[in-house]
Enzyme design. Structure first.
Site, PDB file in Angstrom:
ATOM      1  N   ASP A   2       0.800  -1.211   0.000  1.00 51.57           N
ATOM      2  CA  ASP A   2       0.000   0.000   0.000  1.00 51.57           C
ATOM      3  C   ASP A   2       0.842   1.275   0.000  1.00 51.57           C
ATOM      4  O   ASP A   2       0.358   2.330  -0.382  1.00 51.57           O
ATOM      5  CB  ASP A   2      -0.930  -0.030   1.212  1.00 51.57           C
ATOM      6  CG  ASP A   2      -1.739  -1.309   1.235  1.00 51.57           C
ATOM      7  OD1 ASP A   2      -2.194  -1.725   0.153  1.00 51.57           O
ATOM      8  OD2 ASP A   2      -1.884  -1.906   2.304  1.00 51.57           O
ATOM      9  N   PHE A   3       2.094   1.177   0.391  1.00 48.89           N
ATOM     10  CA  PHE A   3       2.959   2.355   0.412  1.00 48.89           C
ATOM     11  C   PHE A   3       4.145   2.201  -0.539  1.00 48.89           C
ATOM     12  O   PHE A   3       5.117   2.939  -0.450  1.00 48.89           O
ATOM     13  CB  PHE A   3       3.447   2.607   1.843  1.00 48.89           C
ATOM     14  CG  PHE A   3       2.306   2.801   2.799  1.00 48.89           C
ATOM     15  CD1 PHE A   3       1.618   4.003   2.846  1.00 48.89           C
ATOM     16  CD2 PHE A   3       1.901   1.767   3.613  1.00 48.89           C
ATOM     17  CE1 PHE A   3       0.545   4.170   3.710  1.00 48.89           C
ATOM     18  CE2 PHE A   3       0.836   1.924   4.487  1.00 48.89           C
ATOM     19  CZ  PHE A   3       0.156   3.127   4.522  1.00 48.89           C
ATOM     20  N   HIS A  46      -5.684   0.026   0.908  1.00 44.64           N
ATOM     21  CA  HIS A  46      -5.034  -1.112   1.548  1.00 44.64           C
ATOM     22  C   HIS A  46      -5.472  -2.435   0.937  1.00 44.64           C
ATOM     23  O   HIS A  46      -5.512  -3.454   1.614  1.00 44.64           O
ATOM     24  CB  HIS A  46      -5.317  -1.097   3.051  1.00 44.64           C
ATOM     25  CG  HIS A  46      -4.776   0.113   3.730  1.00 44.64           C
ATOM     26  ND1 HIS A  46      -3.431   0.287   3.960  1.00 44.64           N
ATOM     27  CD2 HIS A  46      -5.382   1.221   4.197  1.00 44.64           C
ATOM     28  CE1 HIS A  46      -3.239   1.452   4.551  1.00 44.64           C
ATOM     29  NE2 HIS A  46      -4.407   2.040   4.707  1.00 44.64           N
TER      30      HIS A  46
END
Length: 129
Positions: A2-3, A46
């Protein structure tokens, strides 16, 4: 996962290219492990599966196991590799306690068509067609 966008530049321009930029003099035994997928109501931020973005980077190996058994063997090989490997583990395969188990039936592998009945027409069937 997600990052991963926040560090995409470092993965693209440094991790995946260091072996080539050093003329083969440097190896980078690195495993980047990340969780992918959704299924537990965390919305789009997410629940991403972005492994296809990384699969197109030369110098980077991508691993996406489909079972816990596969994950064990693939992680062992990723750790032993002298090149950078990104290890994408689906949250459903990881056995996270807050996720409902997948109740879908497991797909069966087809048998060897030469040893069992096959969906392919046999020579006698071809003659009838």
């Amino acid at each position: 996962m997600d990052f991963a966008g926040a560090c995409f530049d470092q993965i693209l321009n440094h991790v995946s290219k260091i072996h080539y930029m050093s003329g083969g003099a440097l190896n980078l035994p690195l495993v980047i492990t990340t969780a992918i997928g959704g299924g537990y109501n965390d919305a789009e931020q997410h629940s991403q599966c972005l492994y296809s973005l990384f699969a197109h980077l030369p110098g980077l190996k991508i691993v996406v196991p489909s079972s816990a058994y596969d994950a064990k063997g693939l992680m062992t090989q990723a750790i032993r590799d002298n090149n950078p490997v990104m290890f994408f583990m689906h949250k459903g395969v990881a056995g996270l306690v807050w996720m409902a188990p997948n109740r879908a039936p497991a797909a069966r592998c087809p048998r060897n068509p030469t040893r069992s009945r096959s969906a392919w027409p046999t020579s006698s069937m071809k003659e009838r067609m």
